[in-house]
Design a protein around this motif. Structure first.
Motif, PDB file in Angstrom:
ATOM      1  N   LYS A 137       0.850  -1.184   0.000  1.00 41.37           N
ATOM      2  CA  LYS A 137       0.000   0.000   0.000  1.00 41.37           C
ATOM      3  C   LYS A 137       0.891   1.240   0.000  1.00 41.37           C
ATOM      4  CE  LYS A 137      -3.007  -2.584   3.146  1.00 41.37           C
ATOM      5  NZ  LYS A 137      -2.308  -3.023   4.364  1.00 41.37           N
ATOM      6  N   VAL A 138       0.527   2.239  -0.782  1.00 41.29           N
ATOM      7  CA  VAL A 138       1.321   3.459  -0.903  1.00 41.29           C
ATOM      8  C   VAL A 138       0.586   4.615  -0.230  1.00 41.29           C
ATOM      9  CG1 VAL A 138       2.356   5.116  -2.488  1.00 41.29           C
ATOM     10  CG2 VAL A 138       2.400   2.678  -3.032  1.00 41.29           C
ATOM     11  N   ILE A 139       1.240   5.201   0.766  1.00 37.39           N
ATOM     12  CA  ILE A 139       0.655   6.312   1.525  1.00 37.39           C
ATOM     13  C   ILE A 139       1.006   7.633   0.842  1.00 37.39           C
ATOM     14  CG2 ILE A 139       0.494   7.436   3.762  1.00 37.39           C
ATOM     15  CD1 ILE A 139       1.586   4.828   5.014  1.00 37.39           C
ATOM     16  N   LEU A 140      -0.044   8.415   0.531  1.00 35.31           N
ATOM     17  CA  LEU A 140       0.161   9.681  -0.172  1.00 35.31           C
ATOM     18  C   LEU A 140       0.425  10.859   0.769  1.00 35.31           C
ATOM     19  CD1 LEU A 140      -1.159   7.889  -2.389  1.00 35.31           C
ATOM     20  CD2 LEU A 140      -2.461   9.897  -3.091  1.00 35.31           C
ATOM     21  N   GLU A 141      -0.164  10.851   1.946  1.00 33.55           N
ATOM     22  CA  GLU A 141      -0.220  11.988   2.881  1.00 33.55           C
ATOM     23  C   GLU A 141      -0.952  13.160   2.219  1.00 33.55           C
ATOM     24  OE1 GLU A 141      -0.476  11.979   6.001  1.00 33.55           O
ATOM     25  OE2 GLU A 141       1.626  11.775   6.592  1.00 33.55           O
ATOM     26  N   GLY A 170      -1.600   9.314   9.397  1.00 37.06           N
ATOM     27  CA  GLY A 170      -2.185   9.556  10.710  1.00 37.06           C
ATOM     28  C   GLY A 170      -1.269  10.354  11.615  1.00 37.06           C
ATOM     29  N   PHE A 171      -0.104  10.752  11.088  1.00 32.82           N
ATOM     30  CA  PHE A 171       0.879  11.489  11.896  1.00 32.82           C
ATOM     31  C   PHE A 171       1.232  12.834  11.267  1.00 32.82           C
ATOM     32  CE2 PHE A 171       1.243   7.231  13.428  1.00 32.82           C
ATOM     33  CZ  PHE A 171       1.662   7.329  14.754  1.00 32.82           C
ATOM     34  N   SER A 172       0.383  13.336  10.360  1.00 28.68           N
ATOM     35  CA  SER A 172       0.657  14.627   9.728  1.00 28.68           C
ATOM     36  C   SER A 172      -0.448  15.614  10.070  1.00 28.68           C
ATOM     37  CB  SER A 172       0.813  14.440   8.216  1.00 28.68           C
ATOM     38  OG  SER A 172       1.249  15.637   7.612  1.00 28.68           O
TER      39      SER A 172
END
Length: 239
Positions: A137-141, A170-172
C-alpha cells in the motif's frame, strides 16, 4: 448516509475492513501484544505494527486469519529507496505480509514523478520477489498535497504495481476525507488498485462514510469501539 448501505453490512464485515493500527512511538510491548490479541478476537483484516514489532505480532497472531502489516519509510517517506527496500525485505523475513510505504512527498511536490514511481516500483518488486502474495500500500499523505499531486501520486503508484493507495499516515496535518477518497478512486483502475482510508477515523460513522466513498480498507485504532457500536446498532432491540 444511506440506511440501506448500513443495513447491508454486518459487524463481521466491518471488522474485516479494518487494519488495526499499533504505531504510536510510545507503545509498550505489552500494549502491542494486547492489540494483536484484540485483532484476533475481532477478526480484523490486519494489524499494522511498527517494524520492530513485526516478529512479535506474527508470533501472537500465528494460526489466525489476521494479516501482519507494517510501515515502510514511515512517517515522512524521506528515506532512500535502498533503505525502503531493505526495510521491506526485513519486515517480510520477520513475518509481515502487508507493507504500507510512504512515498517521497518532497520529490512528488518537486514534480519528480520518475523518482516517485521508481521508489514505489523498487519496493513493490522486491516485496513481490520475496513474497508474491505481499500486499503493498502506498501512503500519499493527502493533507500535504494538491489535488493534482494526489492524482499524479495515484497514477505513479498504479503504474509501479502497488496494490493500494492510502490517504494518510495519521501522523501529519490531516487524515482521510471523503473528497480525497472519491478523487483517489476516480483516478485509479478499481481492478488494479484498491483504496485505503486512514487518519482520524475514530467512529463507526467515520468508517461507514469512508466505505461509502469507495474505500476498501480502513486504518483505525478505535477498532473495538467501532465494531461494538456496529453490533449495538444491529441488535434486535436497537430499532
Amino acid at each position: 448516509m444511506s440506511s440501506s448501505f448500513i443495513d447491508s453490512l454486518t459487524p463481521e464485515q466491518v471488522a474485516g475492513t479494518i487494519d488495526h493500527a499499533l504505531l504510536r512511538p510510545d507503545m509498550t510491548t505489552e500494549q502491542v501484544v494486547a492489540g494483536c490479541r484484540l485483532c484476533a478476537e475481532y477478526q480484523t483484516a490486519s494489524v499494522c505494527v511498527r517494524p520492530c514489532d513485526v516478529a512479535l505480532a506474527a508470533s501472537v497472531l500465528a494460526g489466525t486469519a489476521v494479516q501482519v502489516g507494517t510501515v515502510i519509510g514511515f512517517p515522512h517517506g524521506t528515506t532512500s529507496t535502498q533503505a525502503k527496500v531493505a526495510e521491506s525485505i526485513q519486515a517480510l523475513d520477520d513475518g509481515a505480509t502487508e507493507l504500507d510505504m510512504v512515498l517521497n512527498i518532497g520529490r512528488l511536490k518537486s514534480g519528480d514523478l520518475a523518482y516517485v514511481q521508481k521508489d514505489i516500483h523498487d519496493v513493490v518488486q522486491a516485496a513481490k520477489r520475496k513474497l508474491p502474495t505481499c500486499c503493498v500500500k502506498v501512503i500519499l499523505e493527502c493533507s500535504l498535497l494538491t489535488d493534482d499531486e494526489k492524482v499524479a501520486a495515484c497514477k505513479a503508484a498504479q503504474d509501479a504495481g502497488a496494490d493500494y493507495v492510502k490517504t494518510s499516515t495519521g501522523f501529519s496535518t490531516g487524515g482521510a476525507t471523503v473528497a480525497d477518497l472519491k478523487l483517489m478512486r476516480g483516478c485509479t483502475d478499481p481492478e488494479r488498485v484498491h483504496v485505503k482510508a486512514s487518519g482520524g477515523i475514530r467512529t463507526l460513522d467515520d468508517l461507514l462514510a469512508c466505505l461509502q466513498a469507495s474505500a476498501d480498507r480502513i486504518g483505525a485504532s478505535a477498532t473495538a469501539a467501532i465494531v461494538d457500536e456496529m453490533r449495538a446498532r444491529k441488535a434486535p432491540d436497537a430499532a
